[in-house]
Write a protein that holds these residues in place. Structure first.
Motif, mmCIF file in Angstrom:
data_model
loop_
_atom_site.group_PDB
_atom_site.id
_atom_site.type_symbol
_atom_site.label_atom_id
_atom_site.label_comp_id
_atom_site.label_asym_id
_atom_site.label_seq_id
_atom_site.Cartn_x
_atom_site.Cartn_y
_atom_site.Cartn_z
ATOM 1 N N THR A 35 0.729 -1.661 0.061
ATOM 2 C CA THR A 35 -0.321 -0.024 0.109
ATOM 3 C C THR A 35 1.015 1.011 0.147
ATOM 4 O O THR A 35 1.709 1.377 0.596
ATOM 5 C CB THR A 35 -0.792 -0.075 1.292
ATOM 6 N N CYS A 37 -0.965 5.368 -0.756
ATOM 7 C CA CYS A 37 -2.257 6.366 0.296
ATOM 8 C C CYS A 37 -2.695 5.595 1.289
ATOM 9 O O CYS A 37 -3.367 6.296 2.073
ATOM 10 C CB CYS A 37 -3.091 7.001 -1.590
ATOM 11 N N HIS A 38 -2.511 4.693 1.945
ATOM 12 C CA HIS A 38 -3.382 3.623 2.684
ATOM 13 C C HIS A 38 -3.168 4.262 4.302
ATOM 14 O O HIS A 38 -1.538 3.647 4.083
ATOM 15 C CB HIS A 38 -3.457 2.368 3.018
ATOM 16 N N ALA A 47 -6.158 6.712 -3.819
ATOM 17 C CA ALA A 47 -5.755 6.912 -5.056
ATOM 18 C C ALA A 47 -4.459 6.011 -5.863
ATOM 19 O O ALA A 47 -4.321 7.147 -6.263
ATOM 20 C CB ALA A 47 -4.792 7.912 -4.218
ATOM 21 N N CYS A 48 -3.996 5.754 -5.257
ATOM 22 C CA CYS A 48 -2.831 5.501 -5.599
ATOM 23 C C CYS A 48 -2.602 4.118 -6.441
ATOM 24 O O CYS A 48 -2.220 3.263 -7.118
ATOM 25 C CB CYS A 48 -1.132 5.395 -4.640
ATOM 26 N N CYS A 51 -2.356 -0.892 -4.152
ATOM 27 C CA CYS A 51 -2.961 -2.395 -3.384
ATOM 28 C C CYS A 51 -4.058 -3.088 -4.319
ATOM 29 O O CYS A 51 -4.503 -3.480 -4.079
ATOM 30 C CB CYS A 51 -4.003 -1.864 -1.888
HETATM 31 S S1 FES Z 1 -3.284 1.553 -0.586
HETATM 32 FE FE1 FES Z 1 -3.499 3.383 -2.461
HETATM 33 S S2 FES Z 1 -5.657 2.470 -3.364
HETATM 34 FE FE2 FES Z 1 -4.842 1.295 -2.540
#
Ligand code: FES
Length: 210
Positions: A35, A37-38, A47-48, A51
């Motif tokens: 992950t 952005c989590h 966003a990214c 995951c």
């Molecule tokens: S960690 Fe970024 S979209 Fe899920």
């Protein structure tokens, strides 16, 4: 008592509580999904897409961000299928094109076998993951920074690019940022990745963030 959901993760039948995300369920059972952005304690933002997992239902299959996809009865989750691996590599490559010197991204590239950036690389110093915006708003209660503009001009900034009086200079935004850390020091040619973080000594000196 919570309602339990039955699903399959990488061939293993598991139970998860209704309301969990696929990421939460996978991690509960010790399945590794990368992950960026989590972060626990912050609202999911998706966003990214790092995951990414493959979700199968009957004979249909889709790629989804596991950090926001809720567990559902009868789904089969594949965390490392050929589709997932390919998609994950492209995502890492695209983020590296925006921030080629980020140690976090270099570590991800090493771990997931990305050895080249095929896209036009321009160091923007930001992957628009939104961690800084969310930590400022949700954890520090300041809301001093936000997203501005759209498309390729999208950026995180303070209003009018001047320091907002709401900012207490707590540094939380820098702490959570995946690209503000010490840049990778490896020898780089344009478009090449150094993979220097595979060197154990360097990893110990500057640990890769999970
Ligand atoms: S960690 Fe970024 S979209 Fe899920």
């Amino acid at each position: 008592m919570s309602e339990m959901i039955n699903l399959v993760i990488d061939g293993q039948a598991v139970e998860a509580e209704r309301g969990w995300t696929v990421l939460e369920a996978a991690r509960y059972y010790g399945v590794d999904i990368p992950t960026l952005c989590h972060k626990e304690g912050l609202a999911p933002y998706s966003a990214c897409r790092l995951c990414v997992v493959e979700i199968r239902r009957g004979n249909r299959s889709q790629l989804s961000a596991s950090c926001s996809f809720p567990v559902q009865d009868g789904i089969e989750v594949l965390t490392n299928s050929a589709r997932v691996q390919k998609s994950r590599k492209v995502i890492i490559e695209l983020m590296l094109a925006s921030c080629p010197n980020s140690r976090t991204l270099q570590c991800l590239a090493s771990k997931y076998g990305v050895t080249k950036i095929r896209y036009k690389s321009e160091d923007r110093g930001c992957v628009l993951c939104g961690l800084c915006v969310r930590v400022c708003e949700e954890q520090m209660g300041a809301g001093a920074i936000g997203f501005f503009y759209r498309g390729t001009g999208r950026e995180v900034a303070m209003p009018f690019h001047t320091r907002d009086e709401l900012c207490r200079e707590c540094g939380a935004c820098l702490y959570v940022c995946p690209v503000c850390e010490l840049p990778c020091q490896g020898p780089l040619q344009p478009g090449e990745l150094c993979n220097a973080c595979l060197d154990t000594l360097q990893i110990e000196a500057f640990p890769c963030r999970e």
